[in-house]
Write a protein that holds these residues in place. Structure first.
Motif, mmCIF file in Angstrom:
data_model
loop_
_atom_site.group_PDB
_atom_site.id
_atom_site.type_symbol
_atom_site.label_atom_id
_atom_site.label_comp_id
_atom_site.label_asym_id
_atom_site.label_seq_id
_atom_site.Cartn_x
_atom_site.Cartn_y
_atom_site.Cartn_z
ATOM 1 N N ASN A 86 4.812 16.243 -2.690
ATOM 2 C CA ASN A 86 3.530 15.637 -2.323
ATOM 3 C C ASN A 86 2.549 16.716 -1.847
ATOM 4 O O ASN A 86 1.674 16.452 -1.032
ATOM 5 C CB ASN A 86 3.736 14.580 -1.228
ATOM 6 N N SER A 135 -6.164 0.959 4.312
ATOM 7 C CA SER A 135 -5.485 2.165 4.774
ATOM 8 C C SER A 135 -4.514 1.834 5.893
ATOM 9 O O SER A 135 -4.562 0.743 6.477
ATOM 10 C CB SER A 135 -6.496 3.216 5.250
ATOM 11 N N ASP A 181 -5.851 3.283 0.046
ATOM 12 C CA ASP A 181 -5.935 2.631 -1.258
ATOM 13 C C ASP A 181 -6.465 3.645 -2.272
ATOM 14 O O ASP A 181 -7.484 4.292 -2.034
ATOM 15 C CB ASP A 181 -6.877 1.432 -1.156
ATOM 16 N N PRO A 182 -5.783 3.836 -3.401
ATOM 17 C CA PRO A 182 -6.234 4.813 -4.395
ATOM 18 C C PRO A 182 -7.692 4.630 -4.815
ATOM 19 O O PRO A 182 -8.371 5.620 -5.116
ATOM 20 C CB PRO A 182 -5.281 4.587 -5.575
ATOM 21 N N LEU A 225 0.845 -1.203 0.000
ATOM 22 C CA LEU A 225 0.000 0.000 0.000
ATOM 23 C C LEU A 225 0.877 1.248 0.000
ATOM 24 O O LEU A 225 0.632 2.188 -0.765
ATOM 25 C CB LEU A 225 -0.939 -0.011 1.205
ATOM 26 N N TRP A 226 1.898 1.272 0.839
ATOM 27 C CA TRP A 226 2.791 2.431 0.887
ATOM 28 C C TRP A 226 3.473 2.639 -0.451
ATOM 29 O O TRP A 226 3.612 3.779 -0.905
ATOM 30 C CB TRP A 226 3.829 2.257 1.982
ATOM 31 N N THR A 245 2.308 1.659 -3.428
ATOM 32 C CA THR A 245 1.274 2.105 -4.362
ATOM 33 C C THR A 245 0.980 3.586 -4.201
ATOM 34 O O THR A 245 0.760 4.301 -5.180
ATOM 35 C CB THR A 245 -0.019 1.283 -4.155
ATOM 36 N N CYS A 246 1.013 4.058 -2.957
ATOM 37 C CA CYS A 246 0.714 5.464 -2.664
ATOM 38 C C CYS A 246 1.930 6.376 -2.807
ATOM 39 O O CYS A 246 1.833 7.580 -2.575
ATOM 40 C CB CYS A 246 0.119 5.589 -1.264
ATOM 41 N N ALA A 260 -1.784 6.346 4.532
ATOM 42 C CA ALA A 260 -2.016 5.837 3.180
ATOM 43 C C ALA A 260 -3.436 5.310 3.054
ATOM 44 O O ALA A 260 -3.953 4.675 3.971
ATOM 45 C CB ALA A 260 -1.029 4.707 2.872
ATOM 46 N N TYR A 273 3.361 7.740 7.126
ATOM 47 C CA TYR A 273 2.802 6.702 6.250
ATOM 48 C C TYR A 273 1.268 6.654 6.292
ATOM 49 O O TYR A 273 0.674 5.581 6.320
ATOM 50 C CB TYR A 273 3.358 5.325 6.623
ATOM 51 N N GLN A 284 -9.721 6.543 -2.192
ATOM 52 C CA GLN A 284 -9.444 7.946 -1.900
ATOM 53 C C GLN A 284 -10.638 8.804 -2.288
ATOM 54 O O GLN A 284 -11.317 8.540 -3.268
ATOM 55 C CB GLN A 284 -8.172 8.386 -2.630
ATOM 56 N N GLY A 291 -9.524 8.517 4.380
ATOM 57 C CA GLY A 291 -8.329 9.201 4.871
ATOM 58 C C GLY A 291 -8.614 9.922 6.171
ATOM 59 O O GLY A 291 -7.848 9.825 7.140
#
Length: 147
Positions: free
Chosen positions: A123, A68, A87-88, A29-30, A32-33, A85, A83, A91, A96
């Motif tokens: 970012n 997340s 999942d896209p 996940l990290w 991917t983000c 994060a 961290y 989002q 979040g």
């Protein structure tokens, strides 16, 4: 909040502390983000967070799917979040906000009164998200050095 007692938010996501079987999913996940860096071993960051009672990695689960995470820690003066994060695919859903709230609750439960986080240059797109949660520039520069 313990690994045995997850809390569930209004989105139906259960938050609990990371378990051994979650580590590879969290690292994925990290990645991917876009939160990992070549000079930081994310598995070591997880291990370090789990090695002390003043820090943890929280995970958000939608059913059996890890969606997340947030690493929360207390340095004796203030709490820190790392961290964070989501999942896209999730989002923009409020996940979040729920993940940050779960991490803040974990810190609050340990008597922490202030929380900070760092946003890396590049970012900046997340600054609006954190602003909406009440986070503001603390008017300080964060300096660092590897030991």
């Amino acid at each position: 909040m313990t690994a045995d007692a997850p809390t569930r938010d209004a989105l139906g996501v259960a938050f609990r502390e990371i378990e051994d079987g979650d580590v590879e999913q969290v690292v994925a996940l990290w990645e991917t983000c876009g939160l990992t860096r070549p000079w930081n071993d994310p598995r070591l960051d997880v291990a370090d967070a789990r090695s002390t009672p003043t820090s943890t990695v929280l995970v958000g689960l939608a059913g059996d799917r890890l969606v997340s995470s947030a690493l929360a820690g207390y340095d004796g003066h203030r709490g820190w979040l790392y961290y964070v994060a989501v999942d896209p695919l999730a989002q923009g859903s409020g996940l979040g906000r729920a993940t940050v709230a779960a991490a803040e609750d974990w810190l609050r439960g340990r008597g922490v009164r202030k929380v900070r986080l760092m946003v890396r240059y590049g970012n900046e797109r997340v600054l609006g998200f954190y602003d909406a949660l009440g986070y503001a520039d603390s008017e300080c520069a964060v300096l660092g050095r590897d030991l």
